[in-house]
Design a protein around this motif. Structure first.
Motif, PDB file in Angstrom:
ATOM      1  N   THR A 111       0.840  -1.197   0.000  1.00  0.00           N
ATOM      2  CA  THR A 111       0.000   0.000   0.000  1.00  0.00           C
ATOM      3  C   THR A 111       0.873   1.244   0.000  1.00  0.00           C
ATOM      4  N   PHE A 166      -5.602   4.821  -3.591  1.00  0.00           N
ATOM      5  CA  PHE A 166      -6.826   5.473  -3.120  1.00  0.00           C
ATOM      6  C   PHE A 166      -6.868   6.899  -3.648  1.00  0.00           C
ATOM      7  N   GLY A 167      -8.004   7.280  -4.198  1.00  0.00           N
ATOM      8  CA  GLY A 167      -8.192   8.668  -4.618  1.00  0.00           C
ATOM      9  C   GLY A 167      -7.678   8.955  -6.011  1.00  0.00           C
ATOM     10  N   GLU A 217      -8.124  -0.685  -5.826  1.00  0.00           N
ATOM     11  CA  GLU A 217      -8.570   0.489  -5.077  1.00  0.00           C
ATOM     12  C   GLU A 217      -8.875   0.089  -3.635  1.00  0.00           C
ATOM     13  N   ASP A 224      -9.662   2.082   0.162  1.00  0.00           N
ATOM     14  CA  ASP A 224      -9.781   3.108   1.189  1.00  0.00           C
ATOM     15  C   ASP A 224      -9.836   2.360   2.519  1.00  0.00           C
ATOM     16  N   THR A 227     -10.480   3.196   5.358  1.00  0.00           N
ATOM     17  CA  THR A 227     -11.542   3.580   6.286  1.00  0.00           C
ATOM     18  C   THR A 227     -12.916   3.120   5.783  1.00  0.00           C
ATOM     19  N   ASN A 228     -12.928   2.428   4.651  1.00  0.00           N
ATOM     20  CA  ASN A 228     -14.174   1.994   4.021  1.00  0.00           C
ATOM     21  C   ASN A 228     -14.385   0.504   4.274  1.00  0.00           C
ATOM     22  N   HIS A 249     -14.706  -1.709   1.167  1.00  0.00           N
ATOM     23  CA  HIS A 249     -13.419  -1.969   0.519  1.00  0.00           C
ATOM     24  C   HIS A 249     -12.646  -3.049   1.268  1.00  0.00           C
ATOM     25  N   VAL A 285      -7.034   6.729   9.927  1.00  0.00           N
ATOM     26  CA  VAL A 285      -6.245   6.437   8.727  1.00  0.00           C
ATOM     27  C   VAL A 285      -4.849   5.939   9.074  1.00  0.00           C
ATOM     28  N   SER A 331      -5.955   1.671  10.845  1.00  0.00           N
ATOM     29  CA  SER A 331      -5.874   1.002   9.546  1.00  0.00           C
ATOM     30  C   SER A 331      -4.833  -0.109   9.521  1.00  0.00           C
TER      31      SER A 331
END
Length: 255
Positions: free
Chosen positions: A13, A41-42, A62, A64, A66-67, A70, A118, A122
């Motif tokens: 990551t 991400f993003g 992809e 995230d 915090t999702n 995902h 984050v 995470s």
């Protein structure tokens, strides 16, 4: 295929540019025989372009962190590219501007909560999301900036890193039963995109360049990346809950 990581399947990551530590990790890992899958991400198109600069273009998923959706779907997405994982690299951190640059006393909880979610929580989230893909001998490696001290301008990100370092020890405790290791690499300051977002970062640069016993190159990510790759390999089979300093020895010298 030969090399320190021959046959290893790794999830990396945090690749944003080719100046990131994560990019150097992915590059060295491939050069040492590993299969690498990246997450982004993003700015997915940017990560996909950077992935093409590796010795072998790596697939990008992809993610995230915090999702929940995902995270719940991560294992299935990884399986589209490799049939399991031997290692995970956590190179993720973010704090709103209010949490950096001297705003420690004024940063609101909402911003601090984002930084902790984050940058700290995470680490556990990523590890547990990928756990169905890992078996005994697996390795989780994260990146930190030594949080045993309070650093000027680092503020709540320093608190988040302290939490990360504690989470690393607890992850080592709970994953050890499955034969999975968890360790951190504490790198000295480097001129990455993340560093550029920290107001007053130059204060770190001068101190390290002048006082690190081995010297310190602010533009060389490879020493930190080599340490990450070593911890991902089979050469540290009984090391977990550890933090390895790659900072030219600065941490060992008194102020």
């Amino acid at each position: 295929m030969s090399g320190l990581l021959a046959g290893k399947r790794l999830l990396v990551t945090g690749v944003i540019t080719d100046a990131s530590i994560a990019f150097s990790v992915a590059k060295l890992a491939q050069e040492n025989g590993a299969q690498v899958v990246l997450t982004g991400f993003g700015r997915m198109s940017l990560v996909e372009r950077i992935a093409k600069r590796l010795p072998e273009t790596a697939p990008v998923i992809e993610l995230d962190v915090t999702n929940k959706e995902h995270l719940d779907g991560l294992a299935d997405k990884v399986r589209e590219h490799v049939d399991g994982l031997d290692g995970i690299v956590h190179s993720i951190g973010f704090a709103p501007q209010s949490c950096l640059g001297g705003g420690f006393l004024d940063a609101p909880w909402e911003d601090v909560a984002t930084a902790l979610h984050v940058s700290t929580f995470s680490y556990k989230s990523l590890a547990t999301a990928a756990l169905p893909l890992m078996g005994s001998g697996g390795s989780v490696v994260g990146l930190t900036f030594d949080a045993t001290k309070a650093w000027p301008v680092y503020d709540w990100m320093g608190v988040a890193k302290a939490g990360l370092e504690s989470a690393n020890r607890y992850l080592a405790l709970h994953l050890g039963k499955q034969g999975i290791r968890s360790n951190l690499v504490s790198a000295g300051p480097l001129r990455t995109m993340a560093a550029k977002s920290i107001p007053g970062f130059a204060q770190f640069e001068d101190a390290w360049s002048e006082r690190a016993p081995l010297g310190w190159d602010l533009n060389d990510q490879e020493p930190a990346a080599r340490a990450v790759c070593a911890l991902l390999s089979d050469w540290f089979p009984a090391t977990t809950g550890e933090m390895v300093h790659v900072d030219g020895g600065y941490h060992a010298i008194g102020a």
